[in-house]
Write an enzyme that holds these catalytic residues in place. Structure first.
Site, PDB file in Angstrom:
ATOM      1  N   TYR A   1      -7.002  -5.389  -5.376  1.00 11.59           N
ATOM      2  CA  TYR A   1      -5.895  -4.946  -5.709  1.00 11.59           C
ATOM      3  C   TYR A   1      -4.743  -6.092  -6.109  1.00 11.59           C
ATOM      4  CZ  TYR A   1      -1.423  -2.902  -3.847  1.00 11.59           C
ATOM      5  OH  TYR A   1       0.412  -2.162  -4.063  1.00 11.59           O
TER       6      TYR A   1
ATOM      7  N   LYS B   1      -7.882  -1.899  -9.450  1.00 12.31           N
ATOM      8  CA  LYS B   1      -6.375  -1.271  -9.281  1.00 12.31           C
ATOM      9  C   LYS B   1      -5.268  -2.394 -10.234  1.00 12.31           C
ATOM     10  CE  LYS B   1      -2.102   0.047  -6.894  1.00 12.31           C
ATOM     11  NZ  LYS B   1      -1.126  -0.077  -8.148  1.00 12.31           N
TER      12      LYS B   1
END
Length: 315
Positions: A140, A168
């Site tokens: 992330y 992500k």
């Protein structure tokens, strides 16, 4: 988390009571909203969840609650690295994985300081892999407290270990997205989910596994609709309208976030408070009026593309 069809992975909010405690009843309703909207998975304990303002015990409790409500309907991932020695971070990764999540997400800015090198990041991620054998991981690129964006070459190496199944991406650069997709193409158990809705359609067409964006905390079914229609020639005009809607309303959705998202969901009938633990800014009458107008424009968009939300009240 990787699927042949495109998917939307919500970056989940954490509802709180007015006294500041985690509102688990509200979290149930919110989780059900995402599921009814057609989410392909759930990202619990992320920045939208105010993870930096939760205790370790609360992170585990929130994740466990989301898993109970999802009840296996979709995979759940959650963030598990929050700085300090790699061994300490690995211990929490193991605790979080023990809740039953599909993968534990590594924040790319938590293994090295902003001034430290990519080579040192690679070394420490290797140490984390060694300290968490058998646990699927993801990345992330969290913007706070600073953003560390992985290169395509780094992502290719990490995915090549067989341990990284989710990414992500927050680079905001479609050319970097394409490079990362090219570098990881053909890996069946890996998916890149783009956070930047300005180039959502282009990213999906380039090969992103789906979208994972804060806009889904206003209207998750619209993100799902886009994932299902982005390459449908019969829907091309509507897709262009939806893409432009995201672009036109980018500023208001980021203003005083996540307070504004919780207020928007209130207007949609979700029984949650606008309370946040983080200092998100001032939700004053000017911002409120902008969100009220934004809500009306959202309703008009639904009529324009003939999208009827699944089970979500529209007041």
């Amino acid at each position: 988390m990787s699927k042949k069809s495109k998917g939307y992975i919500p970056v989940m909010l954490t509802p709180f009571t007015e006294s500041g405690a985690v509102d688990f009843a509200g979290l149930t309703k919110l989780t059900e909203l995402y599921l009814r909207a057609g989410a392909a998975g759930l990202f619990a304990n992320c920045q939208s969840s105010e993870m930096f303002n939760l205790s370790g015990e609360e992170m585990l409790a929130v994740t466990e609650h989301v898993l109970r409500i999802a009840d296996g309907a979709v995979p759940v991932v959650a963030t598990g690295t929050f700085g300090g020695p790699v061994e300490k971070q690995a211990d929490f990764v193991k605790q979080l994985y023990g809740t039953g999540v599909e993968a534990v997400i590594v924040i790319t800015n938590m293994l090295t300081e902003e001034s430290e090198s990519a080579a040192l990041f690679d070394e420490r991620f290797g140490q984390l892999l060694d300290a968490t054998p058998g646990i699927p991981l993801g990345f992330y690129e969290c913007p706070e407290p600073f953003k560390r964006v992985l290169t395509a070459e780094q992502l290719k190496r990490f995915v090549g270990t067989g341990r990284v199944i989710y990414h992500k991406d927050t680079c905001l650069d479609i050319e970097q997205i394409k490079a990362k997709l090219d570098a990881t193409r053909g890996v069946a158990d890996f998916g890149l989910y783009d956070a930047y809705m300005v180039h959502a359609v282009e990213s999906l067409k380039a090969g992103s596994a789906g979208l994972s964006c804060i806009q889904g905390n206003y209207y998750p079914e619209l993100i799902v609709w886009l994932c299902n229609h982005y390459d449908n020639n019969e829907s091309a005009d509507q897709v262009a309208i939806v893409q432009q809607f995201f672009i036109d309303h980018m500023d208001i959705m980021h203003a005083v976030y996540p307070v504004v998202a919780k207020y928007f969901l209130q207007k949609r009938g979700l029984p949650i408070s606008t309370f946040t633990r983080k200092n998100a800014g001032v939700f004053d009458e000017t911002v409120k009026k902008r969100v009220d107008l934004f809500y009306l424009q959202f309703r008009q968009l639904l009529e324009q593309i003939e999208l009827i939300p699944n089970g979500m009240m529209l007041s």
